[in-house]
Design a protein around this motif. Structure first.
Motif, PDB file in Angstrom:
ATOM      1  N   PRO A  89      48.448  64.803 -21.523  1.00 58.89           N
ATOM      2  CA  PRO A  89      48.547  65.479 -20.223  1.00 58.89           C
ATOM      3  C   PRO A  89      47.679  66.730 -20.144  1.00 58.89           C
ATOM      4  N   LYS A  90      47.673  67.512 -21.234  1.00 60.64           N
ATOM      5  CA  LYS A  90      46.985  68.797 -21.156  1.00 60.64           C
ATOM      6  C   LYS A  90      45.469  68.636 -21.080  1.00 60.64           C
TER       7      LYS A  90
ATOM      8  N   ILE B 228      44.716  68.354 -14.807  1.00 58.11           N
ATOM      9  CA  ILE B 228      45.480  68.197 -13.579  1.00 58.11           C
ATOM     10  C   ILE B 228      46.555  69.274 -13.572  1.00 58.11           C
TER      11      ILE B 228
ATOM     12  N   ASN C 296      54.092  83.557 -15.471  1.00 53.09           N
ATOM     13  CA  ASN C 296      54.188  82.141 -15.151  1.00 53.09           C
ATOM     14  C   ASN C 296      52.831  81.594 -14.736  1.00 53.09           C
TER      15      ASN C 296
ATOM     16  N   PHE D 262      50.209  81.697 -17.718  1.00 48.26           N
ATOM     17  CA  PHE D 262      50.535  81.005 -18.973  1.00 48.26           C
ATOM     18  C   PHE D 262      49.475  80.002 -19.412  1.00 48.26           C
ATOM     19  N   SER D 263      49.041  79.145 -18.478  1.00 46.46           N
ATOM     20  CA  SER D 263      48.108  78.094 -18.887  1.00 46.46           C
ATOM     21  C   SER D 263      46.776  78.686 -19.330  1.00 46.46           C
TER      22      SER D 263
ATOM     23  N   LEU E  78      47.155  80.162 -22.789  1.00 47.97           N
ATOM     24  CA  LEU E  78      47.135  79.118 -23.816  1.00 47.97           C
ATOM     25  C   LEU E  78      45.708  78.658 -24.077  1.00 47.97           C
ATOM     26  N   ARG E  79      44.875  78.703 -23.037  1.00 53.13           N
ATOM     27  CA  ARG E  79      43.483  78.298 -23.215  1.00 53.13           C
ATOM     28  C   ARG E  79      42.636  79.441 -23.757  1.00 53.13           C
ATOM     29  N   LYS E  80      43.312  80.536 -24.078  1.00 54.33           N
ATOM     30  CA  LYS E  80      42.652  81.708 -24.655  1.00 54.33           C
ATOM     31  C   LYS E  80      41.521  82.214 -23.760  1.00 54.33           C
TER      32      LYS E  80
ATOM     33  N   ARG F 201      50.784  78.641  -9.891  1.00 55.15           N
ATOM     34  CA  ARG F 201      50.539  78.236 -11.260  1.00 55.15           C
ATOM     35  C   ARG F 201      49.525  77.098 -11.301  1.00 55.15           C
TER      36      ARG F 201
ATOM     37  N   ARG G 273      44.867  77.298 -12.396  1.00 54.66           N
ATOM     38  CA  ARG G 273      44.200  76.418 -13.343  1.00 54.66           C
ATOM     39  C   ARG G 273      42.881  75.897 -12.797  1.00 54.66           C
TER      40      ARG G 273
END
Lengths: 315, 355
Positions: free
Chosen positions: B72-73, B77, B95, B98-99, B102-104, B146, B150
Motif C-alpha cells: 500500500p505504501k 495513493i 496527523n 505524519f506521512s 515517515l518519508r523523511k 492528510r 501527500r
C-alpha cells in the motif's frame, strides 16, 4: 378543609427529609457508607495497627510499650534489612521488565489471526489461575538440586556436565525466583495488554500503512501511544504485586540461602511470627509503605489523562 | 496524477465470492463514484485499489503499472476513511505531517505542505488541537488534509460523509468537488448515497452483488438506465415500476396485472404479449384532466415547500408523483396522472434489461 390542612402539614413535615435525600452529596455519602465501613474495618484498622506495632516492642504473648523510632533505628543499622531492600528492588525491577517485555510480545502474538485463538488465550491464562503455592511447589521440584528436570534435560542435551544448584547459591536462587515470578505474572500482563490492543481501531493501522509506515513504525507510532494508558495501569498493579510478593518466596526458598532471597514481606513475617518480634516485623512491613506510595504516585501522574484523551468523546 | 485500470478483478473471502469480475477504466483527473447498496462490493474494490485487500484474480494498474503485488505504501495513493482514522494522540498538524515525516522529508517542506493544505481546508486555527477536540466536519477536513499533503497519484474516499449530519454532508460534498476541481487529482469515491454520486461524479459506476451494473455520467444513468436495478437506484424519489404485459394491438400500451392500461411510447421495442416492467419517474407524471392519463387513488400528500409529493395507487402499485406546483388532495381522492411518454422506460420482466 381540615383534611386538606392535615395533609398539607404532613407534606411540610416530610419535606425536609425528602429534600435532604434529594441532595446529591447527602445521597452519595449515604451510599458510600457501607463501603467505607468495610474499608475502615478490614483495611484501615489493620494498617493502623501495623503502623502502631512498629512503634512498640510487642512480642508474641507480651503486650509491648511505645518505644518511638527504636525499631527503625535498629533496622537502619541492620545489614540484613538493607540486603533485603536491595533484594526486593532487584526482584521487582528485573521481574517487571521481563514480565512487560514478554507479556507485550505475547499480547501482540495473540492479537494476530491464529487458529484456535480462544483456546490459546485460555491456555495463556493458566499460570495465573493455578494457586501460587501449587506452582511454587512445582518450581521447587524443577529447581531441586538432585531431581531437577531442567538439569536432567540440559545434561541429556549435552549442555552441562553436572546438575545446576538452582537454589543453593545466592545469584542462582535470585534468578530462579525471578523466573518463577515472571512465569506467573506474564498472563496478567499479556491479557490486559491484549484487551488494550483490541481497542485500537484497525483503520488506524491501515491509515498508517498507506501513510508509508513499516510494521515497526506502526508499532512505534500507533500501538505504543495508544497502549500507554492501559500500560501504565497494568504496570502499577504489576509493580505492587511483585514488590509485596510473599507466597512464591516463602514456598520455594524461605529467604535462603543466607537471606539472599528474602524480600521485605518475607523478612517481616520471618521476624514477626516465627521470630516472635511483632514490633520489629511490623516496622519492616511499614517500611514498605514509602516504596509503595512512590510507585502509586508515579503511576498516578503517569495515569493522568493525556492531553489527546481530553475533549469531546463522541468518536 | 494517474489513470486507474481495473481488469476483470475478482475477490473471494474464503469460499464467499464478493466481486465477480469487474472492469473499469478511470481516466487521469477523473472523479469516479462507485455507488451501490450495502454489501455490493464497492468498499472491497476500493480497498483492493488501496492494497488493503488481496486481489483474488485479475489486475489493478495505477498509472499503467500493475500494482497487485505492490505494498500500500508504495502505490502512491491516499485514502480518506469513513471513521476518518485520525491518530488520536497526534495534533492536527502532526496527523497531516505524519506521512511526510515517515518519508523523511525536509522539515521546511513538511511545514510548507501542511500549512498549504490547512489553508485550502480552513484548518489553520486548529493545527495544535487533537482530533477529539474537533467537530465531525473538522475531523473530516483533517482526514482530507492528510491526503492532500501527500500529493498522491490517486485519492480514495471510503464513504467519507456518512458520519456527518445531513446539512454538513451537503456542504462537504460541495467542498470535495471544489477541491477536486482545484487539485485535479484522480479520485475514486465510494458511497451508498445516490444523491452524493449524482452531484459529485464525472462518471458513476453502479455496483450490485459484486458486478458492475452500468457505468456512465450521472445524466446518462438518469436518462438511459441499462436495467431495472440502475433505474430504481438512481433518482430520488425512486422510479415507479408496474409489472404488466406489452400489448401491440392498434396502439401500444402496457396492461397492468389488474387490467389498467399504461400508455407506452410508439418507438418502444419488445413483442406483443411480452412480460415487461413499466417504469416512470415521479417527476415525469403530470396531472391530467378529463379522461386522459391513468386513474390514481391518493394516499398521502407530502408538501416539502419547493415540491409536493403525492403518494397514490395506480393499478394497485404504490406510486409517487412529484409536482412543482402545490396541490391539496384529500386521502382517497381520485386523480388522473399522465406519464410523459418520451421518458417512460420499459424493461424485460425476466432479464430486467431495458427494452
Amino acid at each position: 378543609m381540615t383534611t386538606a390542612a392535615v395533609s398539607r402539614s404532613n407534606g411540610l413535615a416530610r419535606k425536609p427529609l425528602a429534600e435532604i435525600l434529594d441532595n446529591r452529596n447527602v445521597l452519595a455519602f449515604l451510599c458510600m457508607l457501607p463501603a467505607a465501613a468495610l474499608l475502615l474495618t478490614f483495611l484501615t484498622y489493620p494498617l493502623g495497627l501495623g503502623v502502631w506495632l512498629g512503634f512498640t516492642d510487642t512480642k508474641i504473648g507480651r503486650p509491648g510499650f511505645f518505644i518511638g523510632l527504636e525499631n527503625y533505628v535498629s533496622l537502619f543499622d541492620d545489614s540484613v534489612f538493607w540486603l533485603v531492600v536491595f533484594n526486593t528492588l532487584l526482584y521487582t525491577t528485573v521481574a517487571t521488565v521481563l514480565k512487560f517485555g514478554l507479556g507485550l510480545y505475547l499480547a501482540l502474538l495473540l492479537n494476530n489471526h491464529l487458529p484456535f485463538k480462544a483456546l490459546l488465550r485460555a491456555i495463556v491464562l493458566l499460570p495465573w489461575i493455578v494457586p501460587t503455592v501449587l506452582s511454587a511447589i512445582a518450581f521447587w521440584w524443577i529447581y531441586d538440586a538432585q531431581f531437577s528436570i531442567l538439569s536432567y534435560m540440559l545434561e541429556k542435551m549435552g549442555l552441562i556436565d553436572q546438575y545446576i544448584d538452582f537454589l543453593g547459591t545466592p545469584n542462582n536462587a535470585r534468578a530462579s525466583l525471578i523466573a518463577a515470578n515472571v512465569w506467573r505474572g506474564i498472563p496478567f500482563v499479556a491479557i490486559c495488554l491484549l484487551a488494550g490492543l483490541q481497542t485500537i481501531s484497525p483503520s488506524l493501522y491501515e491509515a498508517a500503512a498507506l501513510d508509508g509506515a513499516t510494521s515497526w513504525q506502526r508499532f512505534r507510532h500507533v500501538t505504543v501511544p495508544m497502549l500507554m494508558p492501559i500500560l501504565s495501569i497494568v504496570l502499577t498493579f504489576s509493580v505492587l504485586f511483585t514488590f509485596t510478593d510473599f507466597q512464591l518466596i516463602y514456598a520455594i526458598t524461605r529467604g535462603g540461602p543466607v537471606n539472599s532471597t528474602h524480600l521485605m514481606a518475607t523478612l517481616a513475617f520471618q521476624r514477626a511470627i516465627p521470630g516472635g518480634q511483632l514490633g520489629e516485623g511490623a516496622a519492616i512491613a511499614t517500611a514498605m509503605i514509602p516504596f509503595l506510595v512512590a510507585a502509586t504516585l508515579s503511576s498516578y501522574f503517569g495515569l493522568q489523562r493525556r492531553k489527546w484523551q481530553q475533549g469531546e468523546s463522541d468518536g | 496524477m494517474a489513470t486507474v485500470d481495473i481488469r476483470s478483478v475478482h475477490k473471494a473471502f474464503g469460499p464467499t465470492k464478493v466481486i465477480h469480475g469487474v472492469d473499469i477504466s478511470i481516466a487521469d483527473e477523473e472523479f469516479v463514484v462507485l455507488v451501490g447498496p450495502s454489501g455490493c462490493g464497492k468498499s472491497t474494490l476500493l480497498r483492493m485499489i488501496a492494497g488493503l485487500e488481496q486481489i483474488s484474480d485479475g489486475q489493478i494498474a495505477i498509472g499503467g503499472k500493475v500494482v497487485n503485488d505492490v505494498a500500500p505504501k508504495d502505490r502512491d495513493i491516499a485514502m480518506v476513511f469513513q471513521n476518518y482514522a485520525l491518530y488520536p494522540h497526534m495534533t492536527v498538524y502532526d496527523n497531516m505531517a505524519f506521512s511526510l515525516k515517515l518519508r523523511k522529508a525536509e522539515k521546511s517542506l513538511i511545514d510548507q505542505r501542511v500549512r498549504q493544505a490547512a489553508d485550502i481546508l480552513g484548518l489553520n486555527p486548529y493545527l495544535e488541537r487533537y482530533p477529539r477536540q474537533l467537530s465531525g466536519g473538522q475531523r473530516q477536513r483533517v482526514a482530507m488534509g492528510r491526503a492532500i499533503v501527500r500529493d498522491p497519484q490517486v485519492f480514495l474516499f471510503d464513504e467519507p460523509l456518512s458520519n456527518l449530519d445531513a446539512k454538513l454532508r451537503v456542504q462537504m460534498r460541495t467542498e470535495i468537488k471544489a477541491l477536486h476541481q482545484r487539485l485535479k487529482t484522480t479520485s475514486i469515491y465510494v458511497t451508498h448515497d445516490q444523491v452524493e454520486a449524482m452531484t459529485m461524479a464525472d462518471r458513476i459506476v453502479v455496483m450490485h452483488d459484486g458486478i458492475v451494473e452500468q457505468v456512465g455520467s450521472p445524466l446518462e444513468l438518469y436518462d438511459h438506465p441499462a436495467n431495472i436495478f440502475v433505474a430504481g437506484f438512481i433518482g430520488s424519489p425512486a422510479m415507479n415500476f408496474y409489472p404488466g404485459t406489452l400489448k401491440r394491438n392498434g396502439g401500444i400500451w402496457v396492461e397492468a396485472e389488474d387490467g389498467t392500461r399504461l400508455p407506452a411510447p410508439g418507438n418502444v421495442g419488445g413483442a406483443d404479449g411480452q412480460k415487461v416492467v413499466y417504469g416512470v419517474r415521479p417527476e415525469h407524471l403530470t396531472l391530467s384532466g378529463g379522461s386522459s392519463g391513468v386513474q390514481a387513488k391518493v394516499d398521502v400528500v407530502e408538501p416539502t415547500g419547493a415540491d409536493t409529493l403525492v403518494f397514490s395507487k395506480i393499478a394497485g402499485v404504490n406510486t409517487c408523483a412529484v409536482f412543482s406546483e402545490r396541490h391539496d388532495f384529500r386521502p382517497g381522492q381520485e386523480i388522473r396522472l399522465q406519464p410523459r411518454l418520451d421518458v417512460v422506460h420499459l424493461f424485460d420482466a425476466a432479464s430486467g434489461q431495458h427494452l
